[in-house]
Design an enzyme around this catalytic site. Structure first.
Site, PDB file in Angstrom:
ATOM      1  N   ASP A 182      41.287  26.586  42.282  1.00 38.08           N
ATOM      2  CA  ASP A 182      41.784  26.554  43.658  1.00 38.08           C
ATOM      3  C   ASP A 182      41.195  25.408  44.472  1.00 38.08           C
ATOM      4  O   ASP A 182      41.677  25.105  45.563  1.00 38.08           O
ATOM      5  CB  ASP A 182      41.462  27.873  44.373  1.00 38.08           C
ATOM      6  CG  ASP A 182      42.305  29.023  43.854  1.00 38.08           C
ATOM      7  OD1 ASP A 182      43.411  28.740  43.359  1.00 38.08           O
ATOM      8  OD2 ASP A 182      41.863  30.173  43.934  1.00 38.08           O
ATOM      9  N   ASP A 193      45.569  34.738  49.739  1.00 31.59           N
ATOM     10  CA  ASP A 193      45.605  35.511  48.502  1.00 31.59           C
ATOM     11  C   ASP A 193      45.935  36.939  48.848  1.00 31.59           C
ATOM     12  O   ASP A 193      45.698  37.367  49.976  1.00 31.59           O
ATOM     13  CB  ASP A 193      44.198  35.567  47.890  1.00 31.59           C
ATOM     14  CG  ASP A 193      43.894  34.348  47.058  1.00 31.59           C
ATOM     15  OD1 ASP A 193      44.831  33.630  46.725  1.00 31.59           O
ATOM     16  OD2 ASP A 193      42.711  34.152  46.762  1.00 31.59           O
TER      17      ASP A 193
HETATM   18  P1  ATP Z   1      45.555  36.981  44.118  1.00 31.57           P
HETATM   19  O1  ATP Z   1      45.954  35.605  43.695  1.00 31.57           O
HETATM   20  O2  ATP Z   1      46.272  37.448  45.308  1.00 31.57           O
HETATM   21  O3  ATP Z   1      44.091  37.215  44.182  1.00 31.57           O
HETATM   22  P2  ATP Z   1      45.690  38.243  41.557  1.00 31.57           P
HETATM   23  O4  ATP Z   1      44.324  38.806  41.533  1.00 31.57           O
HETATM   24  O5  ATP Z   1      46.766  39.047  40.969  1.00 31.57           O
HETATM   25  O6  ATP Z   1      46.162  37.945  43.000  1.00 31.57           O
HETATM   26  P3  ATP Z   1      44.874  36.412  39.605  1.00 31.57           P
HETATM   27  O7  ATP Z   1      43.477  36.871  39.642  1.00 31.57           O
HETATM   28  O8  ATP Z   1      45.172  34.963  39.417  1.00 31.57           O
HETATM   29  O9  ATP Z   1      45.649  36.818  40.883  1.00 31.57           O
HETATM   30  O10 ATP Z   1      45.583  37.238  38.459  1.00 31.57           O
HETATM   31  C1  ATP Z   1      46.884  36.935  38.026  1.00 31.57           C
HETATM   32  C2  ATP Z   1      47.372  38.010  37.096  1.00 31.57           C
HETATM   33  O11 ATP Z   1      46.582  38.031  35.924  1.00 31.57           O
HETATM   34  C3  ATP Z   1      47.264  39.420  37.651  1.00 31.57           C
HETATM   35  O12 ATP Z   1      48.364  39.778  38.401  1.00 31.57           O
HETATM   36  C4  ATP Z   1      47.160  40.255  36.407  1.00 31.57           C
HETATM   37  O13 ATP Z   1      48.422  40.511  35.862  1.00 31.57           O
HETATM   38  C5  ATP Z   1      46.399  39.358  35.473  1.00 31.57           C
HETATM   39  N1  ATP Z   1      44.982  39.688  35.513  1.00 31.57           N
HETATM   40  C6  ATP Z   1      44.178  39.771  36.593  1.00 31.57           C
HETATM   41  N2  ATP Z   1      42.929  40.068  36.255  1.00 31.57           N
HETATM   42  C7  ATP Z   1      42.913  40.180  34.917  1.00 31.57           C
HETATM   43  C8  ATP Z   1      41.908  40.462  33.948  1.00 31.57           C
HETATM   44  N3  ATP Z   1      40.660  40.675  34.302  1.00 31.57           N
HETATM   45  N4  ATP Z   1      42.269  40.474  32.667  1.00 31.57           N
HETATM   46  C9  ATP Z   1      43.528  40.243  32.295  1.00 31.57           C
HETATM   47  N5  ATP Z   1      44.517  39.966  33.136  1.00 31.57           N
HETATM   48  C10 ATP Z   1      44.230  39.932  34.441  1.00 31.57           C
END
Ligand code: ATP
Length: 970
Positions: A710, A345
């Site tokens: 996951d 990640d």
């Molecule tokens: P990784 O998979 O590397 O941890 P990430 O944190 O970006 O990356 P996710 O947590 O799946 O992955 O988030 C995907 C996308 O959703 C983010 O890139 C962001 O645009 C959006 N996102 C993340 N957190 C929030 C939130 N709390 N509220 C709304 N949208 C969010």
């Protein structure tokens, strides 16, 4: 009260249940009243204390461990040991008391050593498992906090989220799309959709939709419940066998060793039988031949091997834990050493997960935000340079602070900037708090950053009060957005939840973009969404993401809900987010890469381990961060190094998005999986496809994951890695290893330890096999060739018993060699011992046999007694094995390059071994028992000198081997 408990909540005296009737049949209010708990404020600290003394800790009874005596007895239940016991018994009947005593001595020492090692390994694993004890989010004294699951008491208000493990039996008070997998309790594999309404008293366990059972897993949605039963009183507590997770010490490698040992055992037994037959046919006394056959079996069988493997693995587990990687499943220790690809990640693992909003785009204008960390102090200034300039090529610098004057506060809320910040404040579950002068976030760091940004514009508690939240669609990484519903300010009083509302949404920009129908200008006017608006939006997004900023889009939608908002049932659903959204703006936040991650990526490259970033974030953000981490090579290099099937001159793709991956057929997907290093906007389900594609290409894959979705990818990977700080309980349950610091560098440290483990296993095998071979061959050669036996069976038993433990086992404690991460990964299919090592095993085995015949015959020829000659031969064996031990300390480096005192256990073992040999040679009692005789100093010198020959010959053999490899490679 507990006495009157009906069967459904049958209470045990240790943990009484506070309820008098079945919780599912009563209304939530009645249950709360019976438990004297407040759904909004929870219990008070004082009340929690009282209840803890009354109801005890929320712990499930652990299955009693196998009693020590049974574990000890189990040590005797091995074919070799049973053979030894049988031989010892026969020997005793033959009146050979000393021999029989020594055989039983061997058996006993073996069992004690085995028992102690196994106990240590089991304890180590159990201790690590306790470290991973679950936590629960509760409301106490009106404040949300996290407590250890064991601290819950009846009446506690618990908050549930997707991925949580339910920490106690709860009567649900509120649910939002709450789905719980109760397979462990009901056998039903589909998650149950939960609902807080009361049910008929005779509803069966599986249908009690208003209860959440301890130990079950939340697969989706959120909920709030009051604890009705803890510990033994829970449904799970009553089926205590479910909880007992047996510590298994079995791994693929131990099974392989066990199979190898069994095969060897039969071979050696056959050889022993043959030797016995040949000896008797030559007219030797049957009793002597029987003893010789037994000694051959004992000497030639590497009985220390299984124990040594367990020790090495257990030490590996401990060393990994010291480096913050907690192994949940023992086989992971050995698999880690062979990992060839790490899929990680981005957020929090490769980056610090310390977010700061640095740039905002709203009403077609860019703004720069100053201030670091989560402190709500800083300026927001128009960034005129940003407005004017076209999107620049990706640069490593975050937005430069603008020169324009800061905006005056408070911001006009109807405008785009004010609305963007307000959306970030309202559509938010985190809180900020100043602790010891440092601002900290309680909740998701992404959301913490939005609170800090809003704070910089003067938006905070007052706005939150003016816009109370009516409903929420929680964030999930599949949908990539979150939405909240608020009454329009000033209109909610007296409306009892009905009337005009506003829906605020925040999420991944490309996810929301298709639903935009308007955009908000700086003055708060809604403008139609046309091609120009879409272009402008895309350019702003590319500009922010290209700088490595994590970009979130904000939107709102007016909503007249009529009577839809009620006490029961959700008012919001995902259909309402689809369409009719007004774009408010974008916020771009910096999440700096972890400095140690960049070093770990470099270490991986050297170690031949590929690193792939698999993130839910935007492709441009991901690519920018990947470049800073050294994960992707610069453009020019990539072009030069165009790999495999790429068209000539065409560079391999630097990043793929989830949507692009989804469009690929299997062959193209497999190629992308192998060649590309950055995968963005990947949905959890695609991670499984990536893992399988990589595995099909022969890779050994470690994959990280933290969300509830996951789990399948973690299970599919060779090493599933979950996060101890940030991840969900579901992910941890599915993982082989948990990182207590959520840090990518920790995975690499674990890989390094894993390689060390494999090295030490190999070292032990390479040391032990020639010694066993030598000990067996001495007898076979003597008897088959009709020569006098240079070492008596009894002496062989002695040597075997002492050297295996005192010498061989100390190799398990060798520290990791300096160069382990400078080698390519071990091929997964490769056995432990390759051809080179087989040659070495043969050379050393034969040297020991030849040496012992040499000193034995030499002594006899020069008029020495049989006892003296045998003592010489036996000591040659032991000292030869000792000298060879130093050859085995490193598989890849010359012995003098290994730190001489790096392994104190080795020196302790060698010291004790020499003391024992001195006793064996010089103590009159030992002379009587083993038929030995004292040696002169010159003779000791001779034995020591010959042992050195073993050392030197092995050095020569390695040098020769390396010469061969160098030539072969040229
Ligand atoms: P990784 O998979 O590397 O941890 P990430 O944190 O970006 O990356 P996710 O947590 O799946 O992955 O988030 C995907 C996308 O959703 C983010 O890139 C962001 O645009 C959006 N996102 C993340 N957190 C929030 C939130 N709390 N509220 C709304 N949208 C969010």
């Amino acid at each position: 009260m507990p006495d009157a408990a009906p069967p459904e909540t049958l209470a045990t005296p240790a943990t009484p249940s506070p309820l008098s009737g079945p919780a599912h049949a009563a209304t939530a209010e009645a249950v709360l009243a019976a438990l004297a708990s407040d759904p909004a404020r929870g219990l008070t600290a004082a009340e929690v204390e009282l209840r803890r003394t009354r109801f005890g800790p929320n712990l499930l009874p652990e299955a009693p461990p196998l009693p020590a005596w049974r574990r000890f007895l189990a040590q005797f239940n091995q074919p070799l040991v049973l053979i030894l016991i049988a031989s010892g018994t026969v020997t005793a009947f033959l009146g050979e008391w000393v021999d029989s005593g020594v055989i039983f001595g061997v058996v006993l020492v073996n069992a004690i050593v085995g028992y102690l090692q196994e106990a240590k390994a089991v304890d180590a694993l159990a201790a690590l498992r306790r470290l991973l004890a679950a936590h629960a989010r509760v409301v106490r004294d009106g404040v949300r906090t996290t407590v250890a699951g064991a601290d819950l008491v009846p009446g506690d208000i618990v908050l549930l989220d997707a991925g949580d493990k339910v920490p106690a039996d709860l009567r649900l008070i509120a649910c939002h799309e709450l789905h719980i997998n109760e397979a462990m309790l009901t056998g039903e594999s589909l998650p149950a959709a939960k609902h807080p309404a009361p049910l008929a008293a005779d509803t069966g366990l599986a249908d009690r939709l208003n209860l959440a059972y301890s130990g079950t897993l939340v697969t989706r949605g959120t909920g709030r419940g009051v604890v009705v039963a803890t510990g033994r009183a829970t449904e799970t507590g009553r089926i205590s066998t479910l909880v007992a997770e047996a510590e298994s010490l079995d791994t693929p490698f131990t099974r392989k060793i066990a199979r190898f040992s069994t095969r060897l055992l039969w071979l050696i037994l056959a050889l022993a039988g043959l030797t016995f037959a040949v000896g008797v046919a030559r007219g030797q006394p049957a009793v002597d031949m029987f003893m010789a056959a037994v000694a051959l079996a004992v000497g030639a069988i590497p009985e220390g091997l299984p124990a040594a493997v367990t020790v090495v693995l257990a030490i590996g587990v401990k060393r990994m834990a010291a480096r913050r990687a907690i192994v949940r499943k023992l086989p992971a220790v050995e698999t880690l050493g062979g990992v060839t690809v790490i899929c990680s990640d981005k957020t929090g693992t490769l980056t610090q997960n310390a977010m700061t909003v640095q740039a905002i785009w709203a009403g077609r204008r860019f703004y720069a935000v100053s201030g670091g960390g989560y402190a709500p102090h800083g300026d927001i200034r128009p960034d005129e340079a940003g407005d004017a300039a076209p999107p620049p090529a990706a640069s490593a610098d975050p937005i430069a602070p603008a020169a324009a004057t800061p905006l005056s506060l408070p911001l006009p809320l109807p405008g785009a900037l004010g609305q963007t910040l307000l959306a970030g404040l309202l559509c938010n579950d985190a809180t900020l708090a100043e602790v010891d002068g440092r601002w900290q976030v309680n909740g998701d760091p992404t959301e913490g950053a939005l609170l800090a940004a809003a704070g910089k514009a003067g938006l905070g508690a007052a706005e939150l009060r003016r816009h109370p939240r009516r409903d929420v669609l929680p964030f999930d990484s599949q949908r990539q957005y979150m939405a909240t519903l608020h009454p329009v300010a000033g209109e909610h009083e007296g409306h009892d939840g009905h009337g005009r509302h506003a829906l605020y949404v925040k999420g991944a920009a490309e996810r929301l973009a298709p639903h935009f129908t308007a955009w908000l200008d700086p003055d708060g006017n809604e403008r139609p969404w046309d091609a120009a608006a879409a272009r402008n939006f895309a350019a702003a997004l590319a500009r922010l993401a290209g700088q490595g900023l994590r970009v979130l889009a904000f939107a709102r939608k007016a909503h007249d809900l009529g009577d839809a908002v009620g006490e029961v049932g959700p008012a919001l659903d995902h259909r309402q987010v689809a369409g009719g959204l007004v774009l408010l703006g974008l916020q771009g936040m910096m999440d700096p890469p972890r400095p140690e991650a960049a070093r770990a990526v470099a270490a991986c490259r050297q170690a031949g381990v590929q690193v792939k970033m698999i993130t839910g974030d935007h492709a441009l953000t991901a690519a920018a961060i990947a470049r800073r981490l050294g994960l992707t090579v610069p453009e020019e290099e990539a072009t030069g190094a165009a790999v495999g099937d790429s068209a000539p001159g065409e560079a391999p793709r630097q990043a793929y998005s989830g949507a692009e991956l989804a469009a690929l057929d299997d062959a193209a997907f497999a190629q992308a999986a192998r060649q590309c290093h950055v995968f963005a906007r990947v949905e959890p389900a695609q991670k499984v496809r990536l893992v399988t594609a990589l595995q099909a290409a022969g890779e050994v894959v470690a994959m990280t994951g933290d969300g509830v979705n996951d789990a399948p990818a973690l299970k599919a990977a060779d090493i599933g890695v979950a996060m101890g700080e940030g991840g969900t309980e579901t992910a941890r349950d599915a993982a082989d290893m948990v990182l207590t610091d959520d840090n990518f560098a920790t995975i690499v440290a674990a890989v390094e330890e894993g390689r060390g483990v494999f090295d030490n296993l190999t070292k032990f095998v390479v040391w032990t096999l020639p010694t066993n071979l030598g000990e067996g061959l001495v007898l076979v050669v003597a008897i088959v060739a009709g020569l006098a036996i240079p070492i008596t069976p009894l002496q062989i038993l002695w040597i075997n018993m002492t050297t295996a433990v005192l010498l061989g086992l100390t190799l398990a404690f060798e520290p990791i060699e300096a160069g382990v991460m400078a080698r390519p990964p071990r091929h997964p299919e490769r056995g432990l011992v390759d051809r080179v090592l087989v040659v070495r095993i043969l050379v050393v085995g034969l040297l020991l046999v030849a040496g012992s015949f040499l000193v034995f015959n030499g002594k006899l020829a020069s008029g020495g007694t049989l006892a003296e000659a045998r003592t010489l031969a036996a000591n040659l064996f032991v000292l030869g094995e000792t000298a060879y031990l130093f050859n085995c300390r490193s598989l890849h480096q010359a012995p003098w390059r290994v730190p001489l005192f790096g392994n104190p256990w080795l020196w302790a073992g060698v010291g004790l071994m020499l003391a024992l040999q001195a006793a064996f040679t010089h103590l009159p009692l030992m002379n009587r028992l083993f038929g030995t005789a004292p040696l002169s100093l010159a003779e000791w010198g001779l034995v020591a000198g010959l042992s050195l020959v073993v050392f030197v010959v092995v050095l020569g053999e390695r040098w020769w081997g390396r010469l061969g490899t160098a030539k072969g490679g040229a």
